[in-house]
Design a protein around this motif. Structure first.
Motif, PDB file in Angstrom:
ATOM      1  N   ARG A   1      62.850  13.729 -12.108  1.00 42.93           N
ATOM      2  CA  ARG A   1      63.073  12.677 -11.112  1.00 42.93           C
ATOM      3  C   ARG A   1      62.936  13.239  -9.701  1.00 42.93           C
ATOM      4  O   ARG A   1      62.259  12.654  -8.843  1.00 42.93           O
ATOM      5  CB  ARG A   1      64.469  12.070 -11.283  1.00 42.93           C
ATOM      6  N   ARG A   2      63.574  14.363  -9.466  1.00 42.01           N
ATOM      7  CA  ARG A   2      63.499  14.965  -8.135  1.00 42.01           C
ATOM      8  C   ARG A   2      62.064  15.354  -7.801  1.00 42.01           C
ATOM      9  O   ARG A   2      61.628  15.234  -6.653  1.00 42.01           O
ATOM     10  CB  ARG A   2      64.417  16.184  -8.069  1.00 42.01           C
ATOM     11  N   GLY A   3      61.339  15.829  -8.818  1.00 35.62           N
ATOM     12  CA  GLY A   3      59.941  16.158  -8.596  1.00 35.62           C
ATOM     13  C   GLY A   3      59.127  14.943  -8.185  1.00 35.62           C
ATOM     14  O   GLY A   3      58.335  14.997  -7.243  1.00 35.62           O
ATOM     15  N   PHE A   4      59.320  13.830  -8.879  1.00 33.95           N
ATOM     16  CA  PHE A   4      58.581  12.615  -8.539  1.00 33.95           C
ATOM     17  C   PHE A   4      58.950  12.097  -7.154  1.00 33.95           C
ATOM     18  O   PHE A   4      58.093  11.545  -6.440  1.00 33.95           O
ATOM     19  CB  PHE A   4      58.812  11.533  -9.592  1.00 33.95           C
ATOM     20  N   GLU A   5      60.191  12.247  -6.759  1.00 39.93           N
ATOM     21  CA  GLU A   5      60.586  11.802  -5.424  1.00 39.93           C
ATOM     22  C   GLU A   5      59.866  12.628  -4.356  1.00 39.93           C
ATOM     23  O   GLU A   5      59.370  12.074  -3.360  1.00 39.93           O
ATOM     24  CB  GLU A   5      62.098  11.899  -5.262  1.00 39.93           C
ATOM     25  N   ALA A   6      59.805  13.943  -4.546  1.00 35.63           N
ATOM     26  CA  ALA A   6      59.083  14.787  -3.596  1.00 35.63           C
ATOM     27  C   ALA A   6      57.589  14.499  -3.648  1.00 35.63           C
ATOM     28  O   ALA A   6      56.896  14.507  -2.618  1.00 35.63           O
ATOM     29  CB  ALA A   6      59.352  16.262  -3.905  1.00 35.63           C
ATOM     30  N   PHE A   7      57.070  14.238  -4.840  1.00 34.77           N
ATOM     31  CA  PHE A   7      55.657  13.910  -5.037  1.00 34.77           C
ATOM     32  C   PHE A   7      55.302  12.628  -4.282  1.00 34.77           C
ATOM     33  O   PHE A   7      54.286  12.569  -3.573  1.00 34.77           O
ATOM     34  CB  PHE A   7      55.428  13.736  -6.535  1.00 34.77           C
ATOM     35  N   GLU A   8      56.128  11.616  -4.424  1.00 37.02           N
ATOM     36  CA  GLU A   8      55.880  10.348  -3.716  1.00 37.02           C
ATOM     37  C   GLU A   8      55.821  10.572  -2.210  1.00 37.02           C
ATOM     38  O   GLU A   8      54.939  10.041  -1.521  1.00 37.02           O
ATOM     39  CB  GLU A   8      56.976   9.344  -4.041  1.00 37.02           C
TER      40      GLU A   8
ATOM     41  N   ALA B   1      57.884  20.069 -15.013  1.00 32.46           N
ATOM     42  CA  ALA B   1      58.960  19.196 -15.486  1.00 32.46           C
ATOM     43  C   ALA B   1      58.510  17.746 -15.538  1.00 32.46           C
ATOM     44  O   ALA B   1      58.872  16.993 -16.450  1.00 32.46           O
ATOM     45  CB  ALA B   1      60.182  19.338 -14.578  1.00 32.46           C
ATOM     46  N   MET B   2      57.698  17.331 -14.592  1.00 29.33           N
ATOM     47  CA  MET B   2      57.234  15.954 -14.513  1.00 29.33           C
ATOM     48  C   MET B   2      56.256  15.604 -15.630  1.00 29.33           C
ATOM     49  O   MET B   2      56.309  14.514 -16.199  1.00 29.33           O
ATOM     50  CB  MET B   2      56.565  15.710 -13.156  1.00 29.33           C
ATOM     51  N   PHE B   3      55.353  16.548 -15.948  1.00 30.06           N
ATOM     52  CA  PHE B   3      54.222  16.192 -16.804  1.00 30.06           C
ATOM     53  C   PHE B   3      54.084  17.025 -18.077  1.00 30.06           C
ATOM     54  O   PHE B   3      53.302  16.664 -18.956  1.00 30.06           O
ATOM     55  CB  PHE B   3      52.913  16.305 -16.010  1.00 30.06           C
ATOM     56  N   GLU B   4      54.794  18.151 -18.182  1.00 31.77           N
ATOM     57  CA  GLU B   4      54.546  19.058 -19.295  1.00 31.77           C
ATOM     58  C   GLU B   4      55.783  19.357 -20.124  1.00 31.77           C
ATOM     59  O   GLU B   4      55.710  20.132 -21.082  1.00 31.77           O
ATOM     60  CB  GLU B   4      53.956  20.373 -18.763  1.00 31.77           C
TER      61      GLU B   4
ATOM     62  N   GLY C   1      57.649  17.162 -21.848  1.00 35.91           N
ATOM     63  CA  GLY C   1      57.931  16.200 -22.907  1.00 35.91           C
ATOM     64  C   GLY C   1      59.028  15.219 -22.553  1.00 35.91           C
ATOM     65  O   GLY C   1      59.596  14.577 -23.445  1.00 35.91           O
ATOM     66  N   VAL C   2      59.337  15.095 -21.253  1.00 38.04           N
ATOM     67  CA  VAL C   2      60.355  14.141 -20.822  1.00 38.04           C
ATOM     68  C   VAL C   2      59.751  12.743 -20.839  1.00 38.04           C
ATOM     69  O   VAL C   2      58.691  12.508 -20.258  1.00 38.04           O
ATOM     70  CB  VAL C   2      60.852  14.479 -19.400  1.00 38.04           C
ATOM     71  N   ARG C   3      60.413  11.808 -21.495  1.00 32.87           N
ATOM     72  CA  ARG C   3      59.918  10.433 -21.527  1.00 32.87           C
ATOM     73  C   ARG C   3      59.939   9.843 -20.120  1.00 32.87           C
ATOM     74  O   ARG C   3      60.916  10.007 -19.395  1.00 32.87           O
ATOM     75  CB  ARG C   3      60.788   9.557 -22.438  1.00 32.87           C
ATOM     76  N   PRO C   4      58.880   9.136 -19.723  1.00 36.36           N
ATOM     77  CA  PRO C   4      58.870   8.547 -18.381  1.00 36.36           C
ATOM     78  C   PRO C   4      60.028   7.589 -18.129  1.00 36.36           C
ATOM     79  O   PRO C   4      60.424   7.386 -16.981  1.00 36.36           O
ATOM     80  CB  PRO C   4      57.530   7.812 -18.331  1.00 36.36           C
ATOM     81  N   ASP C   5      60.562   6.997 -19.193  1.00 39.19           N
ATOM     82  CA  ASP C   5      61.690   6.074 -19.035  1.00 39.19           C
ATOM     83  C   ASP C   5      62.989   6.675 -19.555  1.00 39.19           C
ATOM     84  O   ASP C   5      63.898   5.949 -19.959  1.00 39.19           O
ATOM     85  CB  ASP C   5      61.395   4.761 -19.762  1.00 39.19           C
TER      86      ASP C   5
ATOM     87  N   ALA D   1      61.332   6.441  -9.941  1.00 39.23           N
ATOM     88  CA  ALA D   1      60.691   7.460  -9.102  1.00 39.23           C
ATOM     89  C   ALA D   1      59.229   7.642  -9.489  1.00 39.23           C
ATOM     90  O   ALA D   1      58.352   7.761  -8.624  1.00 39.23           O
ATOM     91  CB  ALA D   1      61.444   8.786  -9.224  1.00 39.23           C
ATOM     92  N   GLY D   2      58.949   7.664 -10.798  1.00 40.13           N
ATOM     93  CA  GLY D   2      57.571   7.782 -11.240  1.00 40.13           C
ATOM     94  C   GLY D   2      56.735   6.584 -10.825  1.00 40.13           C
ATOM     95  O   GLY D   2      55.582   6.728 -10.401  1.00 40.13           O
ATOM     96  N   ASP D   3      57.311   5.391 -10.930  1.00 35.52           N
ATOM     97  CA  ASP D   3      56.589   4.177 -10.540  1.00 35.52           C
ATOM     98  C   ASP D   3      56.277   4.179  -9.047  1.00 35.52           C
ATOM     99  O   ASP D   3      55.194   3.741  -8.629  1.00 35.52           O
ATOM    100  CB  ASP D   3      57.405   2.939 -10.902  1.00 35.52           C
TER     101      ASP D   3
END
Length: 223
Positions: free
Chosen positions: A81-88, A126-129, A131-135, A143-145
């Motif tokens: 989640r934190r990764g996606f927030e920084a990514f956004e 952590a975001m993509f490799e 195996g964490v479910r997007p939901d 955050a991913g959306d």
């Protein structure tokens, strides 16, 4: 930036890899566990450590992490989640509301995508490799959306430059360009030893691929 033996805040680690920061006092155990997970991802990969190892790296008992996380999966979901927030944030800065033109801004956005994968390899893993479910959690899904929403908005702006009947679906465009950027990042733009050699920069490879794709849709960016 990469996660290594000197932490993100520059603190030195004690002894061999995997030890807790020297003299660290747990004013914020949750943040310490996030840092531990990022360090261990950098050292061993997203599947290469246990919940107990994260606790040991943070310098706490194996039971302590359960105050904040149900299990390792929940810890990894929070890292993602934190990764996606920084990514956004990185993508939104690069897109800059499509200025000065959508095509120029899209080129910056692609470079920002590859730059994040290179400079934040632990978050990216952590975001993509991992195996964490997007939901896995509502917060992770949101955050991913939001991150994907930056790319979709860019594609909507580009599609809007075509006459109505000729406009491709922005979702389709976003998925295609995302797949291209992610593939190039995974193969040629990594910030670790798994990066494969390529006779041009990953940025040039992505720019050329996106240009060919857009031209196939009838979009011809200036220059």
């Amino acid at each position: 930036m990469s996660w290594s033996k000197s932490g993100r805040d520059g603190s030195e680690r004690d002894g061999a890899s995997g030890d807790a920061p020297r003299g660290y006092h747990h004013g914020n155990l949750k943040e310490a566990l996030i840092r531990a997970a990022l360090e261990l991802i950098a050292q061993k990969g997203p599947a290469g450590f246990t919940f107990a190892e994260a606790a040991r790296w943070a310098g706490v008992s194996p039971a302590a992490p359960y105050r904040h996380f149900r299990d390792r999966d929940e810890l990894m979901a929070d890292v993602a989640r934190r990764g996606f927030e920084a990514f956004e944030q990185a993508l939104a800065r690069a897109w800059d509301a499509g200025r000065p033109t959508p095509s120029a801004a899209l080129d910056r956005l692609g470079k920002a995508y590859l730059g994040f994968a290179r400079s934040e390899p632990a978050y990216y893993a952590a975001m993509f490799e991992a195996g964490v479910r997007p939901d896995a959690t509502p917060e992770l899904r949101a955050a991913g959306d939001r991150a994907f929403g930056v790319l979709r908005a860019a594609c909507e702006a580009l599609a809007a430059t075509l006459p109505g009947p000729a406009r491709p679906p922005s979702l389709m465009m976003a998925l295609h360009i995302w797949s291209m950027a992610h593939g190039i990042a995974a193969l040629f733009g990594r910030g670790d030893a798994a990066r494969r050699p390529v006779p041009m920069s990953p940025e040039d490879l992505l720019e050329a691929g996106v240009l060919v794709y857009l031209q196939g849709l009838g979009l011809r960016p200036p220059g």
